[in-house]
Design a protein around this motif. Structure first.
Motif, PDB file in Angstrom:
ATOM      1  N   UNK A 266      12.531  12.667 -39.124  1.00  0.00           N
ATOM      2  CA  UNK A 266      13.198  13.961 -39.071  1.00  0.00           C
ATOM      3  C   UNK A 266      13.029  14.577 -37.685  1.00  0.00           C
ATOM      4  N   UNK A 267      14.162  15.005 -37.103  1.00  0.00           N
ATOM      5  CA  UNK A 267      14.161  15.635 -35.793  1.00  0.00           C
ATOM      6  C   UNK A 267      14.193  17.152 -35.933  1.00  0.00           C
ATOM      7  N   UNK A 268      15.085  17.648 -36.783  1.00  0.00           N
ATOM      8  CA  UNK A 268      15.212  19.091 -37.016  1.00  0.00           C
ATOM      9  C   UNK A 268      15.460  19.349 -38.494  1.00  0.00           C
ATOM     10  N   UNK A 269      15.117  20.554 -38.951  1.00  0.00           N
ATOM     11  CA  UNK A 269      15.421  20.977 -40.317  1.00  0.00           C
ATOM     12  C   UNK A 269      14.517  20.351 -41.350  1.00  0.00           C
ATOM     13  N   UNK A 270      15.095  19.933 -42.461  1.00  0.00           N
ATOM     14  CA  UNK A 270      14.373  19.258 -43.531  1.00  0.00           C
ATOM     15  C   UNK A 270      15.257  18.164 -44.120  1.00  0.00           C
ATOM     16  N   UNK A 271      14.609  17.158 -44.682  1.00  0.00           N
ATOM     17  CA  UNK A 271      15.348  16.086 -45.348  1.00  0.00           C
ATOM     18  C   UNK A 271      14.489  15.529 -46.466  1.00  0.00           C
ATOM     19  N   UNK A 272      15.152  15.088 -47.512  1.00  0.00           N
ATOM     20  CA  UNK A 272      14.465  14.455 -48.636  1.00  0.00           C
ATOM     21  C   UNK A 272      14.759  12.955 -48.600  1.00  0.00           C
ATOM     22  N   UNK A 273      13.688  12.160 -48.653  1.00  0.00           N
ATOM     23  CA  UNK A 273      13.831  10.698 -48.671  1.00  0.00           C
ATOM     24  C   UNK A 273      13.358  10.194 -50.022  1.00  0.00           C
ATOM     25  N   UNK A 274      14.206   9.407 -50.676  1.00  0.00           N
ATOM     26  CA  UNK A 274      13.895   8.926 -52.024  1.00  0.00           C
ATOM     27  C   UNK A 274      14.077   7.418 -52.085  1.00  0.00           C
ATOM     28  N   UNK A 275      13.120   6.756 -52.720  1.00  0.00           N
ATOM     29  CA  UNK A 275      13.239   5.322 -52.997  1.00  0.00           C
ATOM     30  C   UNK A 275      12.610   5.061 -54.354  1.00  0.00           C
ATOM     31  N   UNK A 276      13.413   4.523 -55.270  1.00  0.00           N
ATOM     32  CA  UNK A 276      12.965   4.357 -56.651  1.00  0.00           C
ATOM     33  C   UNK A 276      12.460   5.703 -57.172  1.00  0.00           C
ATOM     34  N   UNK A 277      11.204   5.782 -57.597  1.00  0.00           N
ATOM     35  CA  UNK A 277      10.686   7.028 -58.153  1.00  0.00           C
ATOM     36  C   UNK A 277       9.860   7.833 -57.153  1.00  0.00           C
ATOM     37  N   UNK A 278       9.818   7.375 -55.894  1.00  0.00           N
ATOM     38  CA  UNK A 278       9.064   8.073 -54.858  1.00  0.00           C
ATOM     39  C   UNK A 278       9.987   8.969 -54.049  1.00  0.00           C
ATOM     40  N   UNK A 279       9.472  10.137 -53.658  1.00  0.00           N
ATOM     41  CA  UNK A 279      10.288  11.061 -52.888  1.00  0.00           C
ATOM     42  C   UNK A 279       9.401  11.919 -51.996  1.00  0.00           C
ATOM     43  N   UNK A 280       9.839  12.140 -50.750  1.00  0.00           N
ATOM     44  CA  UNK A 280       9.148  13.014 -49.814  1.00  0.00           C
ATOM     45  C   UNK A 280      10.151  13.962 -49.178  1.00  0.00           C
ATOM     46  N   UNK A 281       9.726  15.203 -48.951  1.00  0.00           N
ATOM     47  CA  UNK A 281      10.518  16.137 -48.157  1.00  0.00           C
ATOM     48  C   UNK A 281       9.869  16.206 -46.778  1.00  0.00           C
ATOM     49  N   UNK A 282      10.640  15.864 -45.761  1.00  0.00           N
ATOM     50  CA  UNK A 282      10.116  15.754 -44.409  1.00  0.00           C
ATOM     51  C   UNK A 282      10.260  17.051 -43.630  1.00  0.00           C
ATOM     52  N   UNK A 283       9.262  17.322 -42.794  1.00  0.00           N
ATOM     53  CA  UNK A 283       9.327  18.351 -41.768  1.00  0.00           C
ATOM     54  C   UNK A 283       9.545  17.658 -40.429  1.00  0.00           C
ATOM     55  N   UNK A 284      10.017  18.390 -39.397  1.00  0.00           N
ATOM     56  CA  UNK A 284      10.223  17.766 -38.088  1.00  0.00           C
ATOM     57  C   UNK A 284       8.966  17.067 -37.575  1.00  0.00           C
ATOM     58  N   UNK A 285       9.152  15.861 -37.035  1.00  0.00           N
ATOM     59  CA  UNK A 285       8.028  15.079 -36.539  1.00  0.00           C
ATOM     60  C   UNK A 285       7.401  14.192 -37.594  1.00  0.00           C
ATOM     61  N   UNK A 286       7.907  14.251 -38.817  1.00  0.00           N
ATOM     62  CA  UNK A 286       7.423  13.370 -39.869  1.00  0.00           C
ATOM     63  C   UNK A 286       8.387  12.201 -40.069  1.00  0.00           C
ATOM     64  N   UNK A 287       7.831  11.131 -40.592  1.00  0.00           N
ATOM     65  CA  UNK A 287       8.600   9.895 -40.766  1.00  0.00           C
ATOM     66  C   UNK A 287       8.174   9.202 -42.060  1.00  0.00           C
ATOM     67  N   UNK A 288       9.147   8.684 -42.783  1.00  0.00           N
ATOM     68  CA  UNK A 288       8.819   7.802 -43.904  1.00  0.00           C
ATOM     69  C   UNK A 288       9.001   6.362 -43.458  1.00  0.00           C
ATOM     70  N   UNK A 289       8.114   5.507 -43.942  1.00  0.00           N
ATOM     71  CA  UNK A 289       8.196   4.082 -43.663  1.00  0.00           C
ATOM     72  C   UNK A 289       8.256   3.345 -44.995  1.00  0.00           C
ATOM     73  N   UNK A 290       9.326   2.597 -45.185  1.00  0.00           N
ATOM     74  CA  UNK A 290       9.520   1.871 -46.437  1.00  0.00           C
ATOM     75  C   UNK A 290       9.210   0.404 -46.220  1.00  0.00           C
TER      76      UNK A 290
END
Length: 388
Positions: A266-290
């Motif tokens: 995530x660069x700006x704002x917020x985003x929700x990342x979902x895979x199967x039953x897992x989900x994270x809401x990201x803040x800027x500077x955060x990253x999900x790794x699948x």
């Protein structure tokens, strides 16, 4: 010019203390080096404060002559380590690339005099009808019309979808696909105003216009999004089995098959990342790794966003990157297959290099770090060896 005098001038440049005469002196020194494409302002700015050039580098660089070349199929470049490093630093538009345990360069081997050029603005647009448009062959202006949507090429490397003013009574979704080859990149503005930048060897499937209360696209490879937010019509990106949902967002997705994990940053704002039953809401500077093996999502904070989106800004940026990490990017951008011979030392690299740099110029930096490169242009291969 003496080494100490050069250091003083560059130090005064950084502190904005150069007189007109001193600036002219520095300019004259730089341009006397006759390095094609050089710009002293750009170099000093991108040198990121690394203004002290070692005496050995300075001497070698000033006295550098054109490298003799053999006129056979393979041409050998054998440059002194300092000369190679300084020439690349000045001439190619990038700042210091460093590695631990630096050793002298031996030689870099290339197949002929022709340089392997970097990638550029190349893509194929596949319309809903199945018609394929090679965008680099199209002039600025109208590309096609689908229903009430006009597709226009607005610049080299950029197309956009806009309402054409034509009445469209159909509500069928017409999907288009934009695909970049190895060594290609492209920008698209979707019908809702969302901007998408595609990296090399990537694709995006999207409707020519969004209908109803949902906006959904699919990607492969790597893409950077600047989403036009609409609470009543969420914007979603499908990458493999992972879904990313905009919550007022700019984000980057790297989903190349040959990378160890699918990364959403995530660069700006917020985003929700979902895979199967897992989900994270990201803040800027955060990253999900699948992880592709166990399909588990991992949340990482404090990510260097500048490194992640450097490609979007015309740069390679390496932050403690291994040689394979570096070379995966090289392979995609220069359209070469990278292979290794023997055991290579485990080095880590830091720095920036302009993506407009030719492959040979880029490799000169790494030859300084005691690697040998063999480029076979006919086979489009790059072989890397460790010097003994």
């Amino acid at each position: 010019m003496e080494q100490e005098r050069l250091n003083l001038l560059i130090e005064k440049y950084h502190s904005a203390g150069l007189s007109t005469e001193e600036r002219e002196e520095l300019d004259n020194w730089f341009h006397e080096l006759s390095i094609p494409g050089s710009d002293i302002t750009e170099w000093i700015a991108e040198a990121n404060g690394e203004e002290v050039i070692a005496n050995e580098m300075f001497s070698d660089f000033i006295n550098r002559k054109e490298t003799p070349q053999r006129t056979s199929r393979l041409i050998y470049f054998k440059w002194a380590a300092a000369a190679v490093f300084a020439a690349c630093l000045f001439g190619a538009g990038y700042y210091l690339l460093t590695s631990k345990n630096i050793e002298p360069a031996k030689q870099t081997i290339v197949s002929n005099e022709k340089k392997i050029v970097p990638g550029g603005n190349k893509a194929i647009l596949t319309l809903a009808s199945g018609e394929k448009v090679i965008l680099e062959d199209v002039q600025k202006g109208s590309v096609a019309t689908q229903g009430d949507i006009a597709i226009n090429k607005i610049a080299d490397g950029s197309i956009e979808y806009n309402a054409s003013g034509k009445k469209d009574i159909t509500e069928e979704i017409a999907y288009n696909v934009l695909t970049t080859p190895v060594g290609g990149q492209y920008h698209i503005t979707l019908s809702d105003g969302t901007g998408v930048w595609l990296n090399a060897s990537s694709s995006i499937k999207y409707p020519s216009k969004f209908i109803g209360n949902q906006r959904k696209v699919e990607i492969t490879g790597e893409a950077y999004f600047e989403v036009t937010h609409n609470e009543s019509a969420p914007f979603r990106v499908l990458a493999g089995k992972q879904m990313v949902e905009d919550i007022g967002t700019a984000f980057n997705i790297n989903s190349y098959d040959n990378e160890p994990s699918l990364k959403t940053t995530l660069v700006e704002g917020k985003a929700r990342v979902t895979n199967n039953n897992e989900s994270f809401i990201l803040d800027p500077g955060q990253q999900t790794q699948l992880n592709p093996n166990d399909q588990k999502l991992r949340l990482v904070s404090g990510v260097d966003v500048g490194e992640v989106i450097a490609w979007r800004n015309g740069l390679f940026k390496f932050n403690n990157a291994s040689l394979p990490e570096v070379m995966r990017q090289v392979a995609r951008w220069y359209n070469v297959k990278v292979q290794y011979e023997g055991k290579l030392e485990n080095r880590k690299f830091n720095g920036e290099i302009a993506r407009k740099t030719s492959l040979q110029e880029m490799l000169e930096i790494f030859s300084y770090l005691n690697y040998e490169f063999i480029i076979d242009q006919q086979q489009q291969t790059l072989t890397i060896k460790q010097h003994n």
